[in-house]
Design a protein around this motif. Sequence first.
Motif, short mmCIF file in Angstrom:
data_model
loop_
_atom_site.label_atom_id
_atom_site.label_comp_id
_atom_site.label_asym_id
_atom_site.label_seq_id
_atom_site.Cartn_x
_atom_site.Cartn_y
_atom_site.Cartn_z
N GLY A 31 0.81 -1.22 0.00
CA GLY A 31 0.00 0.00 0.00
C GLY A 31 0.84 1.26 0.00
N SER A 32 1.96 1.25 0.70
CA SER A 32 2.87 2.41 0.72
C SER A 32 3.49 2.63 -0.64
CB SER A 32 3.96 2.21 1.77
OG SER A 32 3.40 2.14 3.05
N TRP A 33 3.93 1.54 -1.26
CA TRP A 33 4.47 1.62 -2.62
C TRP A 33 3.41 2.21 -3.56
CZ3 TRP A 33 8.72 1.23 -5.63
CH2 TRP A 33 8.55 0.98 -6.99
N ALA A 34 2.21 1.70 -3.44
CA ALA A 34 1.12 2.14 -4.31
C ALA A 34 0.81 3.62 -4.10
CB ALA A 34 -0.12 1.29 -4.07
N ALA A 35 0.67 4.03 -2.85
CA ALA A 35 0.34 5.43 -2.56
C ALA A 35 1.43 6.36 -3.07
CB ALA A 35 0.13 5.61 -1.06
N GLY A 36 2.68 5.98 -2.86
CA GLY A 36 3.80 6.79 -3.36
C GLY A 36 3.79 6.92 -4.86
N ASN A 37 3.51 5.80 -5.56
CA ASN A 37 3.47 5.83 -7.02
C ASN A 37 2.29 6.63 -7.55
OD1 ASN A 37 5.35 3.91 -8.85
ND2 ASN A 37 5.28 3.16 -6.74
N ILE A 38 1.18 6.55 -6.85
CA ILE A 38 0.01 7.33 -7.27
C ILE A 38 0.31 8.82 -7.13
CG2 ILE A 38 -2.39 7.90 -6.70
CD1 ILE A 38 -2.68 4.87 -5.89
N ALA A 39 0.85 9.20 -5.99
CA ALA A 39 1.14 10.62 -5.75
C ALA A 39 2.22 11.13 -6.70
CB ALA A 39 1.56 10.83 -4.30
N LEU A 40 3.35 10.45 -6.73
CA LEU A 40 4.45 10.89 -7.57
C LEU A 40 4.09 10.80 -9.05
CD1 LEU A 40 7.38 11.87 -7.73
CD2 LEU A 40 8.09 9.46 -7.77
N GLY A 42 1.10 10.93 -10.42
CA GLY A 42 0.12 11.95 -10.76
C GLY A 42 0.76 13.32 -10.92
N ILE A 43 1.64 13.68 -10.00
CA ILE A 43 2.32 14.98 -10.08
C ILE A 43 3.24 15.03 -11.29
CG2 ILE A 43 4.04 16.45 -8.94
CD1 ILE A 43 2.79 15.46 -6.24
N ALA A 44 4.07 13.99 -11.45
CA ALA A 44 5.04 13.98 -12.55
C ALA A 44 4.35 13.93 -13.91
CB ALA A 44 6.01 12.82 -12.38
N SER A 46 1.60 15.28 -14.71
CA SER A 46 1.04 16.59 -15.03
C SER A 46 2.13 17.60 -15.39
CB SER A 46 0.22 17.11 -13.84
OG SER A 46 1.06 17.45 -12.76
N GLN A 47 3.37 17.28 -15.11
CA GLN A 47 4.46 18.23 -15.36
C GLN A 47 5.42 17.77 -16.46
OE1 GLN A 47 6.27 18.77 -11.52
NE2 GLN A 47 4.52 19.89 -10.71
N THR A 48 5.11 16.67 -17.12
CA THR A 48 5.97 16.16 -18.19
C THR A 48 5.15 15.93 -19.44
OG1 THR A 48 5.65 13.88 -17.42
CG2 THR A 48 7.59 15.03 -16.59
N SER A 49 5.83 15.51 -20.49
CA SER A 49 5.13 15.19 -21.73
C SER A 49 5.82 14.01 -22.39
CB SER A 49 5.14 16.40 -22.67
OG SER A 49 6.47 16.72 -23.02
N GLY A 50 5.19 13.50 -23.43
CA GLY A 50 5.78 12.41 -24.20
C GLY A 50 5.93 11.13 -23.39
N GLU A 51 7.06 10.46 -23.65
CA GLU A 51 7.34 9.18 -23.01
C GLU A 51 7.30 9.26 -21.48
OE1 GLU A 51 11.21 6.32 -22.48
OE2 GLU A 51 10.92 7.19 -24.46
N ALA A 52 7.86 10.31 -20.91
CA ALA A 52 7.89 10.47 -19.45
C ALA A 52 6.47 10.59 -18.89
CB ALA A 52 8.71 11.69 -19.06
N ARG A 53 5.62 11.30 -19.60
CA ARG A 53 4.24 11.44 -19.12
C ARG A 53 3.53 10.09 -19.11
NH1 ARG A 53 0.42 16.19 -20.13
NH2 ARG A 53 -1.45 15.44 -19.11
N TYR A 54 3.74 9.31 -20.16
CA TYR A 54 3.13 7.98 -20.21
C TYR A 54 3.68 7.07 -19.11
CZ TYR A 54 1.12 9.30 -24.69
OH TYR A 54 0.41 9.91 -25.69
N PHE A 55 4.98 7.17 -18.86
CA PHE A 55 5.62 6.39 -17.79
C PHE A 55 4.97 6.71 -16.44
CE2 PHE A 55 8.82 6.27 -14.38
CZ PHE A 55 9.19 4.93 -14.42
N HIS A 56 4.88 7.98 -16.11
CA HIS A 56 4.34 8.38 -14.81
C HIS A 56 2.84 8.10 -14.70
CE1 HIS A 56 8.10 9.98 -13.45
NE2 HIS A 56 8.18 10.79 -14.49
N SER A 57 2.11 8.31 -15.77
CA SER A 57 0.66 8.04 -15.69
C SER A 57 0.39 6.55 -15.54
CB SER A 57 -0.07 8.63 -16.90
OG SER A 57 0.35 8.01 -18.09
#
Length: 184
Positions: A31-40, A42-44, A46-57
């Motif tokens: 759950g901690s891993w999941a919450a961290g990935n959701i938060a990070l 989601g933020i990342a 919204s602030q990136t584009s292209g491949e990085a945006r797909y990675f973070h989303s």
Amino acid sequence: LAFAGFAQAGLLGRFNANRLHKQKVSMLILGSWAAGNIALGGIAASQTSGEARYFHSMNAGWNLVNLGLATAGYLAATRADPAALGLFESIEEQHRIQKIFLFNAGLDVGYMAGGAYLIERARRGGEQAGRLRGFGKSIILQGAFLFVFDLGAYLWQANGNTEVQPLLQGLTFSGQSIGLKWAF
């Protein structure tokens, strides 16, 4: 004989409490891993584009499922009564949780292979290459974490198998009857 049964019930309750504790800790880690990935993620995203945006989303989306599984697993372990199961049911439950973690470790290898396939597919180029690479890298990362997590949780739970031995000492089976020897 009643004392032996009472002593066994105490050992059995501790065995089940220990198994449930391990399940809760494992679900808190997931759950901690999941919450961290959701938060990070989601933020990342919204602030990136292209491949990085797909990675973070993908990291954020993938972990919505992980968070749901971790929550359900934690609540199930919290609601379970360590004293409610008999010997057979306790052993059955111990093996069931181990099989779940081991099966999931196998699925995790499949996730990583699927991520590698997406990255390989991105080599063809085209307008989807960035998305395929981003999703593929995310799936490899998530699969790798889950593989380590599931294998570690399996080994931790399996380490408790030796705790069953004192519960089984003195039990005999002749093929037609079951007996319990109690030495004092």
